[in-house]
Enzyme design. Structure first.
Site, PDB file in Angstrom:
ATOM      1  N   GLU A  96      14.569 -62.677  78.392  1.00 60.69           N
ATOM      2  CA  GLU A  96      14.523 -64.142  78.358  1.00 60.69           C
ATOM      3  C   GLU A  96      13.125 -64.648  78.044  1.00 60.69           C
ATOM      4  O   GLU A  96      12.144 -64.051  78.479  1.00 60.69           O
ATOM      5  CB  GLU A  96      14.840 -64.679  79.753  1.00 60.69           C
ATOM      6  CG  GLU A  96      16.278 -64.901  80.026  1.00 60.69           C
ATOM      7  CD  GLU A  96      16.451 -65.429  81.438  1.00 60.69           C
ATOM      8  OE1 GLU A  96      15.878 -66.478  81.772  1.00 60.69           O
ATOM      9  OE2 GLU A  96      17.163 -64.779  82.208  1.00 60.69           O
ATOM     10  N   CYS A 109       6.758 -69.054  77.672  1.00 64.83           N
ATOM     11  CA  CYS A 109       6.730 -68.118  78.788  1.00 64.83           C
ATOM     12  C   CYS A 109       7.430 -66.844  78.324  1.00 64.83           C
ATOM     13  O   CYS A 109       8.594 -66.883  77.945  1.00 64.83           O
ATOM     14  CB  CYS A 109       7.447 -68.738  79.979  1.00 64.83           C
ATOM     15  SG  CYS A 109       7.658 -67.605  81.364  1.00 64.83           S
ATOM     16  N   CYS A 116      12.829 -55.706  86.259  1.00 62.95           N
ATOM     17  CA  CYS A 116      11.606 -55.597  87.052  1.00 62.95           C
ATOM     18  C   CYS A 116      11.898 -54.717  88.252  1.00 62.95           C
ATOM     19  O   CYS A 116      13.013 -54.712  88.769  1.00 62.95           O
ATOM     20  CB  CYS A 116      11.174 -56.988  87.527  1.00 62.95           C
ATOM     21  SG  CYS A 116       9.595 -57.014  88.412  1.00 62.95           S
ATOM     22  N   CYS A 120      10.902 -58.572  94.557  1.00 64.89           N
ATOM     23  CA  CYS A 120      10.651 -59.802  95.324  1.00 64.89           C
ATOM     24  C   CYS A 120      11.997 -60.421  95.717  1.00 64.89           C
ATOM     25  O   CYS A 120      12.892 -60.562  94.880  1.00 64.89           O
ATOM     26  CB  CYS A 120       9.816 -60.786  94.509  1.00 64.89           C
ATOM     27  SG  CYS A 120       8.186 -60.157  94.086  1.00 64.89           S
ATOM     28  N   CYS A 123      13.561 -63.500  93.741  1.00 64.16           N
ATOM     29  CA  CYS A 123      13.497 -63.495  92.276  1.00 64.16           C
ATOM     30  C   CYS A 123      14.715 -62.834  91.645  1.00 64.16           C
ATOM     31  O   CYS A 123      15.092 -61.717  92.010  1.00 64.16           O
ATOM     32  CB  CYS A 123      12.221 -62.776  91.846  1.00 64.16           C
ATOM     33  SG  CYS A 123      12.006 -62.742  90.063  1.00 64.16           S
ATOM     34  N   GLY A 163       9.634 -59.426  84.625  1.00 65.03           N
ATOM     35  CA  GLY A 163       8.768 -58.255  84.612  1.00 65.03           C
ATOM     36  C   GLY A 163       7.440 -58.498  85.287  1.00 65.03           C
ATOM     37  O   GLY A 163       7.028 -59.639  85.504  1.00 65.03           O
ATOM     38  N   SER A 195       0.419 -63.660  85.041  1.00 64.96           N
ATOM     39  CA  SER A 195       0.774 -63.816  86.445  1.00 64.96           C
ATOM     40  C   SER A 195       1.167 -62.466  87.028  1.00 64.96           C
ATOM     41  O   SER A 195       1.970 -61.735  86.451  1.00 64.96           O
ATOM     42  CB  SER A 195       1.946 -64.800  86.547  1.00 64.96           C
ATOM     43  OG  SER A 195       2.381 -64.901  87.876  1.00 64.96           O
ATOM     44  N   SER A 218       0.776 -64.284  92.408  1.00 65.53           N
ATOM     45  CA  SER A 218       1.952 -64.740  93.162  1.00 65.53           C
ATOM     46  C   SER A 218       1.734 -64.371  94.617  1.00 65.53           C
ATOM     47  O   SER A 218       1.916 -63.229  95.007  1.00 65.53           O
ATOM     48  CB  SER A 218       3.210 -64.055  92.620  1.00 65.53           C
ATOM     49  OG  SER A 218       3.420 -64.470  91.298  1.00 65.53           O
ATOM     50  N   ASN A 294      13.405 -71.778  93.461  1.00 64.23           N
ATOM     51  CA  ASN A 294      14.602 -71.989  92.670  1.00 64.23           C
ATOM     52  C   ASN A 294      15.705 -71.205  93.349  1.00 64.23           C
ATOM     53  O   ASN A 294      15.617 -69.980  93.408  1.00 64.23           O
ATOM     54  CB  ASN A 294      14.354 -71.392  91.276  1.00 64.23           C
ATOM     55  CG  ASN A 294      14.722 -72.341  90.190  1.00 64.23           C
ATOM     56  OD1 ASN A 294      15.718 -73.050  90.276  1.00 64.23           O
ATOM     57  ND2 ASN A 294      13.917 -72.341  89.147  1.00 64.23           N
ATOM     58  N   CYS A 337      14.050 -67.980  86.679  1.00 63.52           N
ATOM     59  CA  CYS A 337      13.798 -66.962  85.653  1.00 63.52           C
ATOM     60  C   CYS A 337      14.664 -65.744  85.950  1.00 63.52           C
ATOM     61  O   CYS A 337      14.845 -65.349  87.074  1.00 63.52           O
ATOM     62  CB  CYS A 337      12.330 -66.531  85.623  1.00 63.52           C
ATOM     63  SG  CYS A 337      11.327 -67.080  86.987  1.00 63.52           S
TER      64      CYS A 337
HETATM   65  N1  SAH Z   1       5.814 -60.534  88.075  1.00 60.68           N
HETATM   66  C1  SAH Z   1       4.907 -61.607  87.859  1.00 60.68           C
HETATM   67  C2  SAH Z   1       5.393 -62.661  86.882  1.00 60.68           C
HETATM   68  C3  SAH Z   1       6.829 -63.065  86.894  1.00 60.68           C
HETATM   69  S1  SAH Z   1       7.492 -64.356  87.851  1.00 60.68           S
HETATM   70  C4  SAH Z   1       4.525 -62.242  89.161  1.00 60.68           C
HETATM   71  O1  SAH Z   1       5.030 -61.818  90.196  1.00 60.68           O
HETATM   72  O2  SAH Z   1       3.672 -63.102  89.173  1.00 60.68           O
HETATM   73  C5  SAH Z   1       6.585 -65.835  87.647  1.00 60.68           C
HETATM   74  C6  SAH Z   1       6.463 -66.606  88.949  1.00 60.68           C
HETATM   75  O3  SAH Z   1       7.717 -67.167  89.359  1.00 60.68           O
HETATM   76  C7  SAH Z   1       5.986 -65.740  90.103  1.00 60.68           C
HETATM   77  O4  SAH Z   1       5.076 -66.452  90.879  1.00 60.68           O
HETATM   78  C8  SAH Z   1       7.273 -65.514  90.860  1.00 60.68           C
HETATM   79  O5  SAH Z   1       7.012 -65.117  92.169  1.00 60.68           O
HETATM   80  C9  SAH Z   1       7.950 -66.855  90.721  1.00 60.68           C
HETATM   81  N2  SAH Z   1       9.392 -66.855  90.988  1.00 60.68           N
HETATM   82  C10 SAH Z   1      10.304 -65.908  90.726  1.00 60.68           C
HETATM   83  N3  SAH Z   1      11.525 -66.277  91.119  1.00 60.68           N
HETATM   84  C11 SAH Z   1      11.390 -67.498  91.663  1.00 60.68           C
HETATM   85  C12 SAH Z   1      12.289 -68.417  92.248  1.00 60.68           C
HETATM   86  N4  SAH Z   1      13.592 -68.138  92.404  1.00 60.68           N
HETATM   87  N5  SAH Z   1      11.792 -69.582  92.681  1.00 60.68           N
HETATM   88  C13 SAH Z   1      10.481 -69.890  92.534  1.00 60.68           C
HETATM   89  N6  SAH Z   1       9.598 -69.067  91.997  1.00 60.68           N
HETATM   90  C14 SAH Z   1      10.026 -67.879  91.567  1.00 60.68           C
END
Ligand code: SAH
Length: 353
Positions: A96, A109, A116, A120, A123, A163, A195, A218, A294, A337
């Site tokens: 995506e 983006c 990944c 987390c 996510c 990722g 990030s 993050s 989200n 995402c």
């Molecule tokens: N792996 C990298 C980049 C990808 S995610 C990282 O961890 O930074 C980009 C950002 O979106 C990160 O801060 C991640 O923690 C956040 N993110 C992922 N899913 C999310 C969600 N459901 N709601 C809010 N932020 C989210």
């Protein structure tokens, strides 16, 4: 020694010097490399066929060595013009990317991996695990394809899609070189943000690259214990170790750092969390980007309401911290995402594909 790109003969992943060496070894004159590089990274064509000033035999040689990034789905928000793209790679892996319009310019983006493995809890990108790394040309290809499809100028790039960029370090660094090369797309390094969930040794490595790119961490929790409960990477690296790496990154680059903080109701949105976050961000002079989480149905987390988010912001501001709240873009087209891909894959499975 041959680089990974040369081994795979993925021309779009080679830097100009590598591409020159490669084509010269194959018996082509040196100037052809500059022409090919220009077609790939300035004209941003998607096939050798479009490289009109090259001889037929060279085009035939190049064709199987250019990776494609094929659009399979596109959603356009009627509210704010945000566009979400689902792309297929040559091996049919899906990724995506998102195109966003801001006052300061247009931003893309990009994803850095297929899936990944960071796990987390909040996510969606991690729900199906890691399939494979993306090559530099596949990361760049997302930007080039979006530029081609939308016809819009792209001034900013954030590596914040699916990722963990620091888990695909070498390919991401080559991608950053190619993206910001004055002979290529020539995007300003200051307009690029990477990030990371905080893979500490790679933050030190990135500091040594002497890029002028922005680093976003993050963070999402302000004690190691709480961070471990939502981000498995916190079992390996402590917040203190991340802060030390941030100090080194700042000393090397003088780029302002950002802490991303996804607010999850009842989990990390208390008054104590705000206090500690202010102290941590203050220490490395970082901006805080608040992201009301989200909701991902598979996880059951919810965002605090708007007034609560505002109050959290004000608490930080009272301590002198610069705070932004991430604008919710493309609310009408899809959620977090990784959800577009996750849904597409599950729909495929349900149909028995
Ligand atoms: N792996 C990298 C980049 C990808 S995610 C990282 O961890 O930074 C980009 C950002 O979106 C990160 O801060 C991640 O923690 C956040 N993110 C992922 N899913 C999310 C969600 N459901 N709601 C809010 N932020 C989210």
């Amino acid at each position: 020694m041959k680089t990974e790109a040369q081994r795979e003969q993925d021309l779009g992943s080679m830097r100009l010097t590598e591409l020159t060496d490669f084509l010269v070894k194959e018996g082509y004159p040196k100037f052809r490399a500059s022409q090919v590089y220009h077609w790939l990274h300035v004209q941003q064509v998607s096939s050798a066929e479009e490289m009109t000033n090259l001889p037929k035999d060279l085009k035939a040689f190049l064709a199987p060595r250019i990776k494609s990034v094929r659009m399979v789905n596109r959603q356009i928000s009627r509210i704010d013009g945000t566009q979400k793209f689902l792309f297929a790679m040559d091996d049919d892996c899906l990724i995506e990317s998102v195109f966003m319009k801001y006052k300061f310019g247009n931003s893309v983006c990009v994803s850095s991996q297929v899936g990944c493995r960071m796990g987390c809890r909040f996510c969606a990108s991690t729900l199906d695990g890691l399939e494979r790394n993306l090559t530099p040309s596949e990361i760049l290809g997302q930007i080039y394809a979006i530029h081609r499809i939308t016809g819009e100028k792209i001034s900013h790039v954030v590596v914040m899609g699916t990722g963990e960029p620091m888990d695909n370090y070498d390919n991401v660094v080559t991608f950053l070189h190619l993206l910001t090369d004055e002979n290529g797309m020539n995007l300003s390094q200051r307009n690029v943000t990477v990030s990371t969930c905080g893979i500490v040794p790679r933050i030190y490595d990135l500091a040594k690259e002497k890029f002028q790119i922005n680093l976003a961490i993050s963070l999402h929790a302000v004690t190691d214990e709480k961070r471990r409960s939502i981000m498995p990477i916190a079992n390996t690296y402590s917040i203190e170790e991340i802060l030390k790496a941030c100090e080194t990154y700042f000393a090397a680059t003088h780029r302002q750092l950002t802490f991303e903080y996804s607010l999850i109701a009842g989990v990390n949105d208390g008054a104590e969390d705000a206090d500690r976050l202010a102290r941590i961000a203050g220490r490395v002079n970082a901006l805080v980007n608040l992201i009301p989480v989200n909701p991902v149905t598979e996880r059951g987390y919810e965002a605090p309401n708007r007034t609560f988010v505002e109050r959290f912001k004000q608490k930080l501001e009272k301590e002198g911290i610069h705070v932004s709240i991430r604008r919710v873009l493309g609310r009408d087209i899809d959620g977090a995402c990784g959800q577009l891909r996750h849904r597409e894959m599950n729909a495929g499975q349900k149909q028995g594909n």
